[in-house]
Design an enzyme around this catalytic site. Sequence first.
Site, PDB file in Angstrom:
ATOM      1  N   CYS A  50       0.526  -1.518  -0.095  1.00  0.00           N
ATOM      2  CA  CYS A  50      -0.102   0.107  -0.237  1.00  0.00           C
ATOM      3  C   CYS A  50       0.782   1.524  -0.049  1.00  0.00           C
ATOM      4  O   CYS A  50       0.114   2.570  -0.505  1.00  0.00           O
ATOM      5  CB  CYS A  50      -1.057   0.396   1.409  1.00  0.00           C
ATOM      6  SG  CYS A  50       0.103  -0.041   2.469  1.00  0.00           S
ATOM      7  N   GLU A 190     -11.191  -0.406  13.616  1.00  0.00           N
ATOM      8  CA  GLU A 190     -10.380  -0.817  12.863  1.00  0.00           C
ATOM      9  C   GLU A 190      -8.597  -0.899  15.216  1.00  0.00           C
ATOM     10  O   GLU A 190      -8.439  -1.824  14.347  1.00  0.00           O
ATOM     11  CB  GLU A 190      -9.236   0.056  12.659  1.00  0.00           C
ATOM     12  CG  GLU A 190      -8.024  -0.403  11.947  1.00  0.00           C
ATOM     13  CD  GLU A 190      -7.322   0.743  11.134  1.00  0.00           C
ATOM     14  OE1 GLU A 190      -6.127   0.269  10.339  1.00  0.00           O
ATOM     15  OE2 GLU A 190      -8.702   1.261  10.425  1.00  0.00           O
TER      16      GLU A 190
END
Length: 420
Positions: A50, A190
Amino acid sequence: MTLIAFGINHKTAPVELREKIAFSPDAIVSALASLTSITGAQEAVIVSTCNRTEVYTQLENTDKNILINWLADFHQVDASFLANNCYHHLQHDALHHIMRVASGLDSLMVGEPQILGQVKQAYIDAKNSGVINSEFERLFQHTFAVAKRVRSETDIGANAVSVAYASVQLAKHIFSSLNKSRVLLIGAGETIELVAKHLAEQNVKSLTVANRTLARAQLIARPLGANVLTLAQIPQHLKDADIVISSTASQLPILGKGLVESALKERRHKPMFLVDLAVPRDIEPEVGQLDDAYLYTVDDLHQIVEKNLANRQDAALLADDMIQQQALQYWQWQKSQSSIDLLKTFRDQSAVQRDLLVARALNQLADGKDASMVLVEMANKLTNSLIHAPTTALKKAAHEQDEQRLILLQEALGMATNKN
């Protein structure tokens, strides 16, 4: 062939570009085939995460536009936009970059361990695709060994640099070992998911996830073998928790002083460690006034993280010195191998000339030609063959009045130098 490290990362390119040229795992094989076919690369590795997309390869042509155009064409993006956001390292600089990446020194979070596994997987993918030969085999095995040394001989990965990890490390510090601890996690976002994974790695005795909706809690709990609760069930189960870590989006506290106080009484004042990662806070500040309740907020953890980040930066300097030294040693070894190959080539060429002339001489002797004449002819031809290249080099150096090259040639040929 020149070693090249080419690509973009979080430092040089916005996420809009990074996501456009990222390679999915399914695309790596075709990308490696395309790269070697179009650029002529004999060896190549593609690392795509990423935060970076990088190509490590060897090419005769070092013009970076070759790789820019290939990558832009493969992903159908503007080559000029890519050119303005990429980097292109050669030879020693490329090797140094590869080692820094694998060691976590070039990561968004300095010292993060995941990147080494990602580089190893990229290497395995390339090897399975048939684009790894002996040179890249040696290079990457050496790189992995260096990355391992960096992690074992420096503190680059020793300190928590996220609030999720810091929460677990702080709990571990207080309880020494977490394998006898019961943990209650409140929330299912998260942050709690990361905390849950870190706790699972510590083999906690039991893990429970409480959330407003059970379905979301189960998404976190099921892979880890954890239990689930609704928020409404917390009061009756709070007494069982040695560690409570909370991170919800609630506008009102989840745990009040009275609830925690009641739980501590049922625990017979066995200590409880609480971490509030939420803003607004999930746990009333007054809980920290209770005996046997140890409450930490996200601000407390940020201070720990900032200190640890500073420690990692110090460790990164030490690690980079280590990498510089290892890269230089590898490059010197690589050059020595090239010298050995050059010497072998020279010897092989000389042996070929010798064998041709010996064969010719033997044929002449078999035909009855005078032996002395055959030997003289062979000696002259062998001499001329062996001195042709040095003679050409000496003439060129003399014609160009290149004194330094003349001295080197004289030394190489065992000739006495003029020391007037």
